[in-house]
Design a protein around this motif. Structure first.
Motif, short mmCIF file in Angstrom:
data_model
loop_
_atom_site.label_atom_id
_atom_site.label_comp_id
_atom_site.label_asym_id
_atom_site.label_seq_id
_atom_site.Cartn_x
_atom_site.Cartn_y
_atom_site.Cartn_z
N HIS A 84 -16.53 -4.89 22.49
CA HIS A 84 -16.65 -3.83 23.62
C HIS A 84 -17.02 -4.44 24.95
CE1 HIS A 84 -20.92 -4.01 23.16
NE2 HIS A 84 -21.14 -3.84 24.64
N TYR A 85 -16.73 -3.75 25.98
CA TYR A 85 -16.90 -4.22 27.33
C TYR A 85 -17.24 -3.21 28.36
CZ TYR A 85 -12.16 -2.33 28.65
OH TYR A 85 -11.09 -1.41 28.65
N VAL A 86 -17.95 -3.54 29.43
CA VAL A 86 -18.34 -2.55 30.48
C VAL A 86 -17.15 -2.05 31.36
CG1 VAL A 86 -20.00 -2.02 32.16
CG2 VAL A 86 -20.95 -3.29 30.10
N ASP A 87 -16.85 -0.94 31.57
CA ASP A 87 -15.83 -0.42 32.47
C ASP A 87 -16.16 0.21 33.73
OD1 ASP A 87 -16.06 1.97 31.60
OD2 ASP A 87 -14.02 2.51 31.33
N LEU A 128 -12.88 -1.71 21.68
CA LEU A 128 -11.45 -2.15 21.06
C LEU A 128 -11.81 -2.44 19.63
CD1 LEU A 128 -10.43 -4.37 24.19
CD2 LEU A 128 -9.99 -1.73 23.81
N GLU A 129 -10.87 -1.79 18.96
CA GLU A 129 -10.72 -2.13 17.47
C GLU A 129 -9.48 -2.49 17.15
OE1 GLU A 129 -12.44 1.21 15.21
OE2 GLU A 129 -14.37 0.68 15.96
N GLY A 176 -14.74 -9.87 25.54
CA GLY A 176 -15.86 -8.92 25.44
C GLY A 176 -17.11 -9.16 24.43
N HIS A 177 -17.84 -8.12 24.38
CA HIS A 177 -19.02 -8.49 23.41
C HIS A 177 -18.63 -8.40 21.83
CE1 HIS A 177 -23.50 -7.79 22.57
NE2 HIS A 177 -22.95 -7.24 21.58
N LEU A 178 -18.77 -9.54 21.42
CA LEU A 178 -18.40 -9.45 19.86
C LEU A 178 -19.26 -8.35 19.05
CD1 LEU A 178 -16.44 -11.17 17.89
CD2 LEU A 178 -18.61 -12.78 17.36
#
Length: 144
Positions: free
Chosen positions: A52-55, A70-71, A105-107
């Motif tokens: 995941h990431y901050v948008d 994101l998957e 992004g964050h794992l």
């Protein structure tokens, strides 16, 4: 997964096909009693990549409203995993490439190793750290 240790305070992980990356890293942190550490190297190939990431640039009240998850399935070449372990909890980021695009992004949990994975964690026994939410509910490192 198999782990190896050094006299200098490193824990090295070999991740095998089908292993779940973050879950194995957490298991190794617990097994080797790493309270504070640095993930100094991580690489491999994943068949499932969850990040995941901050948008956004503002800080909404709900943490979940800040993130895009994101998957991704396929063949992902993971070129970097790094981050910190504070209070026994890894906070890691990853960069990966599937032949057409690069994502970072964050794992997250559920990242399945395709061919192999290798991770190196350096133990830091002299800096006890934890994460504490600030006024915006963002977890920040602090000395414990």
């Amino acid at each position: 997964m198999e782990t190896f240790t050094s006299e200098e305070g490193y824990v090295l992980l070999r991740l095998d096909r089908g292993d779940l990356a973050l879950e194995c890293i957490r298991e190794a942190v617990e097994e080797h009693d790493i309270d504070t550490g640095i993930v100094v190297s991580g690489l491999g190939t994943f068949s499932t990549l969850n990040i995941h990431y901050v948008d956004r640039t503002d800080l909404p009240e709900e943490q979940a409203d800040r993130n895009v998850t994101l998957e991704l399935e396929g063949s992902w070449e993971v070129t970097n995993i790094q981050g910190l372990v504070a209070d026994g909890d890894p906070h890691l980021h990853a960069t990966a490439f599937d032949g057409e695009r690069t994502v970072a992004g964050h794992l997250e949990e559920g990242c399945e190793v395709n061919v192999l994975g290798e991770v190196a964690i350096k133990r830091l026994d002299d800096v006890p750290l934890t994460r504490v939410p600030n006024e915006h509910d963002v977890s920040q490192l602090t000395h414990r």
